[in-house]
Write a protein that holds these residues in place. Structure first.
Motif, PDB file in Angstrom:
ATOM      1  N   ASP A 312       0.891  -1.088  -0.177  1.00 49.35           N
ATOM      2  CA  ASP A 312      -0.195   0.011  -0.044  1.00 49.35           C
ATOM      3  C   ASP A 312       0.852   1.274  -0.074  1.00 49.35           C
ATOM      4  O   ASP A 312       2.183   1.363  -0.048  1.00 49.35           O
ATOM      5  CB  ASP A 312      -0.928   0.157   1.035  1.00 49.35           C
ATOM      6  CG  ASP A 312      -2.032   0.626   0.931  1.00 49.35           C
ATOM      7  OD1 ASP A 312      -2.542   1.267   0.331  1.00 49.35           O
ATOM      8  OD2 ASP A 312      -3.198   0.123   1.487  1.00 49.35           O
ATOM      9  N   LEU A 313       0.280   2.501   0.220  1.00 50.97           N
ATOM     10  CA  LEU A 313       0.858   3.765  -0.184  1.00 50.97           C
ATOM     11  C   LEU A 313       2.253   3.914   0.631  1.00 50.97           C
ATOM     12  O   LEU A 313       3.079   4.388   0.031  1.00 50.97           O
ATOM     13  CB  LEU A 313      -0.092   4.724   0.244  1.00 50.97           C
ATOM     14  CG  LEU A 313       0.288   6.257  -0.175  1.00 50.97           C
ATOM     15  CD1 LEU A 313       0.403   6.444  -1.493  1.00 50.97           C
ATOM     16  CD2 LEU A 313      -0.686   7.014   0.552  1.00 50.97           C
ATOM     17  N   PHE A 314       2.300   3.843   1.825  1.00 49.09           N
ATOM     18  CA  PHE A 314       3.413   3.991   2.615  1.00 49.09           C
ATOM     19  C   PHE A 314       4.557   2.729   3.013  1.00 49.09           C
ATOM     20  O   PHE A 314       5.126   3.023   3.936  1.00 49.09           O
ATOM     21  CB  PHE A 314       3.101   4.767   3.792  1.00 49.09           C
ATOM     22  CG  PHE A 314       2.369   6.082   3.351  1.00 49.09           C
ATOM     23  CD1 PHE A 314       3.460   7.209   2.900  1.00 49.09           C
ATOM     24  CD2 PHE A 314       1.380   6.463   3.923  1.00 49.09           C
ATOM     25  CE1 PHE A 314       2.702   8.425   2.401  1.00 49.09           C
ATOM     26  CE2 PHE A 314       0.725   7.753   3.279  1.00 49.09           C
ATOM     27  CZ  PHE A 314       1.256   8.611   2.654  1.00 49.09           C
ATOM     28  N   HIS A 315       4.064   1.748   2.454  1.00 54.78           N
ATOM     29  CA  HIS A 315       4.880   0.585   2.799  1.00 54.78           C
ATOM     30  C   HIS A 315       6.443   0.926   2.302  1.00 54.78           C
ATOM     31  O   HIS A 315       7.462   0.561   2.921  1.00 54.78           O
ATOM     32  CB  HIS A 315       4.404  -0.876   2.162  1.00 54.78           C
ATOM     33  CG  HIS A 315       3.309  -1.419   2.975  1.00 54.78           C
ATOM     34  ND1 HIS A 315       2.362  -1.568   2.521  1.00 54.78           N
ATOM     35  CD2 HIS A 315       3.344  -1.870   4.237  1.00 54.78           C
ATOM     36  CE1 HIS A 315       1.460  -2.509   3.423  1.00 54.78           C
ATOM     37  NE2 HIS A 315       2.132  -2.369   4.575  1.00 54.78           N
ATOM     38  N   PRO A 316       6.539   1.499   1.028  1.00 58.78           N
ATOM     39  CA  PRO A 316       7.778   1.912   0.535  1.00 58.78           C
ATOM     40  C   PRO A 316       8.700   2.750   1.497  1.00 58.78           C
ATOM     41  O   PRO A 316      10.060   2.641   1.552  1.00 58.78           O
ATOM     42  CB  PRO A 316       7.536   2.400  -0.833  1.00 58.78           C
ATOM     43  CG  PRO A 316       6.187   1.887  -1.224  1.00 58.78           C
ATOM     44  CD  PRO A 316       5.430   1.747  -0.094  1.00 58.78           C
ATOM     45  N   ASP A 317       7.861   3.708   2.201  1.00 58.91           N
ATOM     46  CA  ASP A 317       8.696   4.758   2.978  1.00 58.91           C
ATOM     47  C   ASP A 317       9.334   4.026   4.182  1.00 58.91           C
ATOM     48  O   ASP A 317      10.387   4.378   4.404  1.00 58.91           O
ATOM     49  CB  ASP A 317       7.630   5.607   3.459  1.00 58.91           C
ATOM     50  CG  ASP A 317       7.135   6.625   2.370  1.00 58.91           C
ATOM     51  OD1 ASP A 317       7.106   5.993   1.109  1.00 58.91           O
ATOM     52  OD2 ASP A 317       6.398   7.511   2.680  1.00 58.91           O
ATOM     53  N   GLY A 318       8.785   3.153   4.745  1.00 57.53           N
ATOM     54  CA  GLY A 318       9.335   2.233   5.795  1.00 57.53           C
ATOM     55  C   GLY A 318      10.330   1.175   5.333  1.00 57.53           C
ATOM     56  O   GLY A 318      11.527   1.363   6.016  1.00 57.53           O
ATOM     57  N   PHE A 319      10.338   0.788   4.204  1.00 56.29           N
ATOM     58  CA  PHE A 319      11.190  -0.157   3.824  1.00 56.29           C
ATOM     59  C   PHE A 319      12.500   0.581   3.432  1.00 56.29           C
ATOM     60  O   PHE A 319      13.498   0.196   3.597  1.00 56.29           O
ATOM     61  CB  PHE A 319      10.633  -0.728   2.254  1.00 56.29           C
ATOM     62  CG  PHE A 319      11.195  -1.996   1.834  1.00 56.29           C
ATOM     63  CD1 PHE A 319      10.864  -3.408   2.299  1.00 56.29           C
ATOM     64  CD2 PHE A 319      12.419  -1.991   0.994  1.00 56.29           C
ATOM     65  CE1 PHE A 319      11.217  -4.491   1.859  1.00 56.29           C
ATOM     66  CE2 PHE A 319      12.855  -3.100   0.805  1.00 56.29           C
ATOM     67  CZ  PHE A 319      12.491  -4.389   1.140  1.00 56.29           C
ATOM     68  N   ALA A 320      12.270   1.796   2.570  1.00 52.35           N
ATOM     69  CA  ALA A 320      13.409   2.619   2.271  1.00 52.35           C
ATOM     70  C   ALA A 320      14.358   3.025   3.660  1.00 52.35           C
ATOM     71  O   ALA A 320      15.339   3.100   3.709  1.00 52.35           O
ATOM     72  CB  ALA A 320      13.047   3.784   1.412  1.00 52.35           C
ATOM     73  N   ALA A 321      13.478   3.514   4.471  1.00 50.08           N
ATOM     74  CA  ALA A 321      14.126   4.110   5.992  1.00 50.08           C
ATOM     75  C   ALA A 321      14.883   2.930   6.338  1.00 50.08           C
ATOM     76  O   ALA A 321      15.957   3.010   6.811  1.00 50.08           O
ATOM     77  CB  ALA A 321      12.821   4.484   6.809  1.00 50.08           C
ATOM     78  N   ALA A 322      14.673   1.678   6.454  1.00 46.49           N
ATOM     79  CA  ALA A 322      15.399   0.518   6.949  1.00 46.49           C
ATOM     80  C   ALA A 322      16.639   0.326   6.056  1.00 46.49           C
ATOM     81  O   ALA A 322      17.784   0.071   6.729  1.00 46.49           O
ATOM     82  CB  ALA A 322      14.443  -0.708   7.147  1.00 46.49           C
ATOM     83  N   GLN A 323      16.581   0.357   4.751  1.00 45.83           N
ATOM     84  CA  GLN A 323      17.772   0.321   3.880  1.00 45.83           C
ATOM     85  C   GLN A 323      18.366   1.375   4.194  1.00 45.83           C
ATOM     86  O   GLN A 323      19.722   1.247   3.951  1.00 45.83           O
ATOM     87  CB  GLN A 323      16.936   0.527   2.423  1.00 45.83           C
ATOM     88  CG  GLN A 323      16.333  -0.871   2.059  1.00 45.83           C
ATOM     89  CD  GLN A 323      15.695  -0.813   0.278  1.00 45.83           C
ATOM     90  OE1 GLN A 323      15.050   0.129   0.366  1.00 45.83           O
ATOM     91  NE2 GLN A 323      16.528  -1.557  -0.420  1.00 45.83           N
TER      92      GLN A 323
END
Length: 402
Positions: A312-323
């Protein structure tokens, strides 16, 4: 794992070993990314301050799910950077900047050198100065305000910013010269950042831009619909967040606003799609992300890791933060200035595709999407109409303020 407490420290567990096995990162395999750190076996302490409750709690839920998936991906399922376990403290700011500042100070006082989160724009703008004053790394999350870009050398972002939204909106109308554009938004940091971005981007391209701003507490939108109809714009740009969106869209549709002009808005979380009703087919959507917008190893890994298997919309934001955090610690250990250097100019493959942290101001250059909705009820789906490259939506470089 659902967050149930206001404040807690957890040792984040691996979502699945398969997640890490599926993917590669810009610097090689996830395990190669996780090697190093140079600080023995001491835990890497990360403080996540985001909306677990409040108006943007659904956004925060996606952020934390994405973060957990991204951490597993970037560490090959170990949730360790070298020999160091990643210890995460989650704090609920409820979208309140004062609570977020208090939480940030408390975490820093307990030895955290890395902060992330900020679901709300107003929160990001208040936490960023705290990061600079204390020289800790801050990776803002879904907060879209342009003000977080270039605010100081210690602040980065793992999501898009309002300027990128507006550049995507501009792609729908072609030549803006001589056009009349109206921004309808909430009178908030988020809304005002969108207003400023529309004036800078579309107004800068020759359009006349005006605004209608509604109080964030507004529940009756008929007076605002009347103002929008009277303005007779060539393009109506709507920037809205939170639980009042369904009532707002219904009112605009009932009052004939959607049929009188080209309406562009951001595609919100999947749960919101049915609330558009008949209005959904009358709107042109700019999109940060939706399930199916991208297909790459990171997206595949995230899709397998998040609960329900739908992005969904903000899954990529959390994923990228961890990366980004794994990269920072892998290169910089506990030296925050070295972390900053490690992130500046770094390109990596995230859920959305290839992304780059611009060294000059820490803008996160990334793909954006045009989309349309089809179907009805629970069967509504989003379809990508065009993928805009990171360069096509890149904001102008801002001078670093601190």
């Amino acid at each position: 794992m659902t967050v149930r407490t206001t404040r807690r420290r957890v040792l984040v567990s691996a979502a699945t070993l398969l997640v890490g096995a599926l993917a590669t990162t810009a610097c090689g395999s996830p395990q190669q990314t996780a090697d190093g750190g140079g600080e023995g076996t001491a835990p890497v302490k990360v403080g996540l301050v985001y909306s677990q409750s409040g108006a943007l709690a659904s956004y925060g839920k996606q952020y934390i799910e994405g973060f957990r998936a991204g951490l597993a991906y970037a560490t090959d399922g170990t949730n360790r950077i070298g020999d160091r376990p990643v210890e995460v403290t989650e704090v609920d700011d409820a979208g309140d900047p004062a609570k977020a500042v208090s939480a940030a100070k408390d975490l820093i006082g307990k030895g955290h050198k890395i902060l992330a989160g900020s679901t709300a724009s107003g929160v990001a703008l208040q936490v960023a100065p705290i990061a600079a004053q204390n020289k800790v790394l801050f990776v803002s999350g879904p907060a879209a305000t342009d003000g977080a870009t270039g605010v100081n050398k210690y602040t980065f972002r793992s999501g898009r910013q309002s300027y990128q939204d507006v550049m995507t909106a501009k792609s729908f109308i072609g030549d803006a010269a001589g056009k009349k554009v109206v921004v309808f938004a909430q009178d908030s940091a988020f809304g005002k950042s969108n207003e400023a971005a529309v004036k800078a981007v579309i107004g800068g391209a020759g359009a006349t831009v005006s605004s209608v701003l509604a109080p964030a507490s507004a529940t009756d939108f008929t007076p605002f619909a009347s103002q929008l109809t009277a303005a007779k714009p060539d393009l109506l740009f709507v920037a809205w967040a939170g639980t009042t969106a369904p009532a707002m869209w219904q009112t605009l549709d009932q009052q004939g606003v959607l049929g009188s002009t080209t309406v562009v808005t951001g595609l919100d979380i999947r749960a919101s799609w049915p609330t558009f009703g008949a209005a959904g087919t009358k709107i042109s959507f700019l999109s940060h992300f939706f399930d199916g917008a991208a297909d790459n190893p990171a997206a595949q890994a995230a899709k397998q890791a998040v609960p329900g298997g739908t992005l969904d919309l903000f899954h990529p934001d959390g994923f990228a933060a961890a990366q980004m955090i794994v990269r920072a610690v892998q290169e910089g250990g506990d030296d925050v200035d070295r972390m900053v250097t490690a992130l500046e100019g770094w390109s990596f493959d995230g859920v959305k595709g290839r992304m780059t942290v611009r060294a000059e101001d820490h803008a996160l250059l990334q793909p954006m999407f045009q989309a349309r909705l089809s179907g009805s009820g629970d069967a509504i789906t989003a379809e990508s109409q065009k993928v805009l490259t990171p360069d096509e939506t890149a904001p102008p470089a801002a001078a670093m303020k601190g």
